[in-house]
Design an enzyme around this catalytic site. Structure first.
Site, mmCIF file in Angstrom:
data_model
loop_
_atom_site.group_PDB
_atom_site.id
_atom_site.type_symbol
_atom_site.label_atom_id
_atom_site.label_comp_id
_atom_site.label_asym_id
_atom_site.label_seq_id
_atom_site.Cartn_x
_atom_site.Cartn_y
_atom_site.Cartn_z
ATOM 1 N N HIS B 313 2.008 -8.707 -0.093
ATOM 2 C CA HIS B 313 0.914 -7.779 0.168
ATOM 3 C C HIS B 313 1.466 -6.592 0.947
ATOM 4 C CE1 HIS B 313 -2.611 -6.101 2.127
ATOM 5 N NE2 HIS B 313 -3.365 -6.730 1.248
ATOM 6 N N ARG B 363 -1.586 -4.834 -3.640
ATOM 7 C CA ARG B 363 -0.968 -5.947 -4.361
ATOM 8 C C ARG B 363 -0.919 -5.572 -5.832
ATOM 9 N NH1 ARG B 363 -3.690 -11.300 -4.510
ATOM 10 N NH2 ARG B 363 -5.665 -10.255 -4.195
ATOM 11 N N LYS B 366 -4.091 -4.723 -8.202
ATOM 12 C CA LYS B 366 -5.305 -4.505 -7.414
ATOM 13 C C LYS B 366 -5.595 -3.025 -7.282
ATOM 14 C CE LYS B 366 -7.067 -7.755 -5.753
ATOM 15 N NZ LYS B 366 -8.131 -8.621 -6.244
ATOM 16 N N ASP B 369 -6.120 2.303 -2.547
ATOM 17 C CA ASP B 369 -6.855 2.454 -1.281
ATOM 18 C C ASP B 369 -6.056 3.439 -0.446
ATOM 19 O OD1 ASP B 369 -7.827 2.191 1.387
ATOM 20 O OD2 ASP B 369 -8.397 0.102 1.058
ATOM 21 N N CYS B 371 -5.682 3.824 2.654
ATOM 22 C CA CYS B 371 -4.953 3.337 3.830
ATOM 23 C C CYS B 371 -3.557 2.874 3.430
ATOM 24 C CB CYS B 371 -5.701 2.220 4.568
ATOM 25 S SG CYS B 371 -5.777 0.657 3.695
ATOM 26 N N TYR B 372 -3.395 2.440 2.165
ATOM 27 C CA TYR B 372 -2.064 2.043 1.714
ATOM 28 C C TYR B 372 -1.127 3.232 1.616
ATOM 29 C CZ TYR B 372 -4.262 -2.449 0.667
ATOM 30 O OH TYR B 372 -4.932 -3.619 0.755
ATOM 31 N N ASP B 410 -11.481 5.397 1.799
ATOM 32 C CA ASP B 410 -10.658 4.515 0.973
ATOM 33 C C ASP B 410 -10.491 5.109 -0.421
ATOM 34 O OD1 ASP B 410 -11.472 1.063 -0.097
ATOM 35 O OD2 ASP B 410 -10.128 2.522 -0.959
ATOM 36 N N ASP B 417 -14.380 6.648 7.097
ATOM 37 C CA ASP B 417 -14.406 5.932 8.373
ATOM 38 C C ASP B 417 -13.145 6.268 9.166
ATOM 39 O OD1 ASP B 417 -13.597 3.259 6.312
ATOM 40 O OD2 ASP B 417 -12.223 3.916 7.882
ATOM 41 N N HIS B 420 -9.636 4.708 7.905
ATOM 42 C CA HIS B 420 -9.047 5.381 6.747
ATOM 43 C C HIS B 420 -8.641 6.812 7.070
ATOM 44 C CE1 HIS B 420 -10.742 1.948 4.507
ATOM 45 N NE2 HIS B 420 -9.704 2.153 3.727
#
Lengths: 374, 464
Positions: B313, B363, B366, B369, B371-372, B410, B417, B420
């Site tokens: 992950h 992952r 998936k 996002d 934040c990644y 996201d 938020d 993020h």
């Protein structure tokens, strides 16, 4: 964890959005009231109120916590006895635990990724199987049944979403619990000696992951949990048969040449079986490490032929070209591999051009000195 | 021919005004409007080779359904922009067939390499960072002048995190903290510090490794404005807490809980090593055994899970790789050993950047996002794995900014938020390494603090 309301989607229908907001506020207020009253004397009321909240919002983890506290107080550090009445609660331990399991299962139906609900179940199963209570008593048939039913629950949830990593990890936890409590996977295993339970657990995972992969060869999670079992003769407790794994992967790459899962798994198999035994830090993908001693069953030339056959059927399948480059490296045909990394792959797969050129550069830096060292 | 003309004359059933987001409203001609309504389908055709090819069995599972939904949301956004530019480029009437072709060219261009030729020769407006809006979103929190809405109660145990997310986002945007904001951080951290050592997530909370990492990081940033921030942490007590409460006594070290009786995973290792390093208390006791533990987390694809035997992950891979980097800087590992440990993860990391979206997934298979953008891009940077900076920047700038309220999110259709905002901006900063017009402060990938902030920390002496 991110602090964002889960499932908050902008709805084009304003009235629908407003109704959802109002419902959210109402639930939040009710949760707050129940939370505030969690240490009141009337534990029965708390249990029924909190059940209502948790069914809608299983992530109010403080409510799960309080429910566990109430059970702990009633258990009074005694070993788990399903028939014993849990005073002051008007029910037996088995009845109380069934209630908790049913509630958390309901919560998970609408939210299969609620950490708190899964954690609640782990706690319940640990307690009823006597893990950590030092009593030395054999776990009850209630515990054995509960754990086996848990495996079935995992199967059901994974059918809805076979990439739910919480469930995969939960399943491993349950298996380890069963191993620790020496609970056999099914009734027919008379001898619950730890070793045979352990090996039957490995077999169960072998079977489970295979069934997932036969259904959908792109299931990345299944490949992961399969890889963990280790290849026989390479890993001390390995149960994977190299030939069978290669067959599995070959089927997958011919069916879906563009799906990365099978290719990652193939790369792993090749690395496992060609990495030097003395090289403790793990070989680099695509590079043949010093002192190469392939496991007898792996015929790299065979693998290469197979990949080339696939490329004849689907020329330009970029994963196949990458795998071909990888195997050429293992076979010390560095020049051919270099051409693929430097020229062919970047043209075939522009978004990853940087990565291929990087691999080419690293190859060029290492190539002459790694040959002939054995 | 007849069919096209019919469509050209069709009166739209809904208003056909397009809001560009820059405050401009444009009325679309009927032909363009009808094309605009089918923009997702047209965009799918244009970007077919980049979109995720869902295996048939996944078409109805969350993996397939959600992925398609995200792609459609991005395509809808792309299509709107394309139609807007088309309208601006040519004032004449449109033939539907030409409009479709032009729209597809534009959408293809949006996802192509920067060197690709612009369709129709139109000057392309570069993607903008709405800095002022984001500053507005981040304002008034640290100094307590803005009352946070009641939904923040769910973050009551994450207040030190909020302090860090806000302070670091402001730092990356190049906006120095005010004296009141620095004081706000200091006050919160003082109240959250346990006398036993370490910080809880808020006043009254049990000391926790992650909350501590956030508090110490926030105090570093506050320290650039108010040197008193560096004196808040009881370093001796914190060290004792990490060694007694968090470190597991058995098995040669390297394993830490996140809190007393808490879970054991690689986040704890990273938070302990990073915090200790920032406070200048990193020693052999803490480092011993970490490499072996991290190595036990490796999955078949070369990346890392959070605990032994779990799937790889992005977040946990970041913790693993950043921990190894800290160990290398502390000379617990040689450069060669470090390289050998992280090299197997390179392939997986590069491939987490999605071909169509441009952002990273956490992952395999998936969803993207924002934040990644930090967790994965920073891990890639640390492992020397290449990723495409312009495409990552595009994802963040085009789809993740809330232009109306400020802040970053996201992905489209979820609210912005603070978490993020922090990590999307951090990721955006990482895309500017070769950009001479960089507008964000560069961040150290192993700490996610700006280099300026690290330099101002009197306890931090590691090579930067």
């Amino acid at each position: 964890m991110h602090g964002v309301r889960r499932g908050a989607q902008a709805s084009s229908d304003l009235a629908e959005q407003r109704a959802a907001e109002e419902r959210y506020i109402r639930l939040g207020e009710e949760a707050g009231r129940v939370l505030a009253s969690r240490y009141a004397d009337d534990t029965q009321k708390f249990l029924s109120d909190s059940a209502r909240v948790l069914r809608e919002n299983p992530e109010e983890y403080s409510l799960w916590n309080r429910r566990r506290e109430i059970l702990l107080e009633a258990l009074r550090h005694r070993p788990f006895d399903p028939q014993a009445t849990l005073s002051p609660l008007p029910k037996t331990a088995a009845e109380a635990f069934e209630e908790e399991l049913a509630l958390s299962a309901q919560a998970l139906q609408s939210n299969p990724k609620a950490y708190a609900a899964w954690a609640h179940r782990v706690w319940l199963l640990r307690v009823c199987s006597g893990v950590g209570d030092h009593s030395g008593a054999r776990p009850s048939s209630y515990a054995a049944q509960a754990l086996r039913k848990e495996l079935q629950l995992c199967e059901r949830v994974l059918q809805m979403d076979d990439r739910n990593f919480l469930v995969w990890a939960h399943r491993m936890l349950i298996l380890r619990l069963m191993q620790h409590a020496a609970i056999p996977l099914n009734d027919s295993i008379e001898d619950a000696a730890s070793a045979s339970v352990a090996s039957s657990i490995r077999e169960a995972t072998l079977h489970f992951t295979l069934s997932k992969l036969l259904r959908n060869s792109s299931n990345y999670s299944a490949y992961h949990y399969r890889s963990v079992l280790g290849v026989r003769d390479v890993h001390p407790e390995g149960v994977l048969d190299l030939r069978e794994e290669l067959d599995l992967v070959h089927n997958a790459i011919f069916t879906e040449p563009n799906d990365q899962s099978a290719w990652f798994y193939l790369q792993w198999l090749l690395r496992e079986c060609t990495a030097s035994v003395s090289n403790g830090v793990g070989g680099q993908p695509g590079m043949s490490s010093t002192g190469v001693r392939p496991v007898p069953a792996l015929d790299l030339a065979d693998e290469l032929n197979l990949i080339e056959e696939l490329l004849r059927l689907t020329p330009g399948a970029r994963w196949a070209v990458h795998a071909r480059a990888n195997i050429l490296c293992h076979l010390s045909r560095h020049d051919e591999a270099l051409t693929l990394y430097r020229d062919v792959l970047p043209a075939l797969d522009p978004p990853r051009a940087g990565m291929y050129r990087d691999l080419a550069t690293k190859m060029e830096q290492r190539a002459p000195s790694t040959l002939g060292n054995s | 021919m007849g069919k096209d003309e019919d469509r050209d004359d069709q009166i739209p059933s809904r208003p056909s005004v397009y809001n560009s987001g820059d405050g401009e409203e444009v009325e679309l001609c009927p032909a363009l409007w009808s094309v605009c309504q089918r923009r997702v389908e047209l965009g799918r055709r244009a970007c077919a080779s980049l979109l995720f090819a869902v295996p048939p069995l996944w078409a109805c599972t969350p993996t397939g359904v959600e992925q398609r939904r995200v792609e459609d949301a991005l395509l809808a956004e792309d299509g709107l922009r394309a139609v807007y530019y088309l309208q601006r480029a040519h004032q004449r009437g449109w033939r539907v067939r030409d409009a479709e072709e032009a729209l597809q060219q534009w959408v293809r261009y949006f996802h192509a390499d920067p060197s690709a030729e612009r369709p129709l020769g139109l000057t392309f407006h570069s993607d903008r960072l709405f800095r002022e809006r984001h500053l507005h979103f981040l304002g008034g929190i640290l100094d307590g002048t803005r009352a946070l809405p009641s939904e923040f109660l769910s973050l009551e145990a994450s207040q030190t995190w909020i302090a860090y997310w806000v302070a670091h986002a402001l730092d990356v945007l190049g906006r120095p903290l005010t004296a009141a904001e620095a004081q706000g951080i200091i006050k919160l951290c003082r109240a959250s510090q346990s006398e036993h050592g370490g910080y809880g997530g808020g006043p009254g909370h049990v000391a926790h490794a992650a909350a501590t990492y956030a508090a110490v990081s926030a105090l570093c940033i506050a320290g650039t404005v108010d040197r008193g921030a560096h004196q808040v942490t009881q370093r001796g007590a914190l060290t004792r807490w990490m060694k007694c409460d968090l470190a597991l006594a058995d098995g040669g070290g390297g394993r830490f809980r996140v809190s007393l009786n808490g879970e054991i995973d690689v986040r704890a290792v990273y938070c302990v090593l990073a915090t200790a390093s920032l406070l200048g208390v990193l020693d052999d006791d803490l480092c011993r055994g970490c490499v072996a533990f991290i190595d036990s987390l490796r999955s078949f694809d070369g990346a890392f899970g959070g605990e032994p035997l779990t799937e790889s992950h992005g977040g946990y891979t970041y913790c693993a790789v950043a921990s190894l980097r800290i160990l290398r800087d502390a000379e617990w590992l040689t450069a060669a050993e470090f390289a050998a440990l992280v090299a197997p993860a390179r392939d997986w990391l590069t491939r987490r950047q999605l071909r169509f979206e441009g952002g990273f997934q956490g992952r395999t298979h998936k969803l993207v996002d924002s934040c990644y953008s930090f967790w994965l891009a920073a891990a890639a940077r640390l492992c020397d794995a290449p990723f495409r900076e312009p495409q990552l920047a595009h994802y963040i700038l085009r789809y993740c900014q809330d232009v109306e309220h400020g802040g970053l999110r996201d992905k489209p259709h979820v609210p912005a938020d603070l978490y993020h905002t922090c990590y999307a901006l951090s990721g955006l900063s990482l895309t500017q390494s070769t950009n001479t017009e960089a507008t964000l402060r560069p961040v150290h990938p192993a700490y996610n603090l700006t280099y300026d902030t690290l330099h101002a920390n009197p306890f931090f002496s590691k090579p930067i």
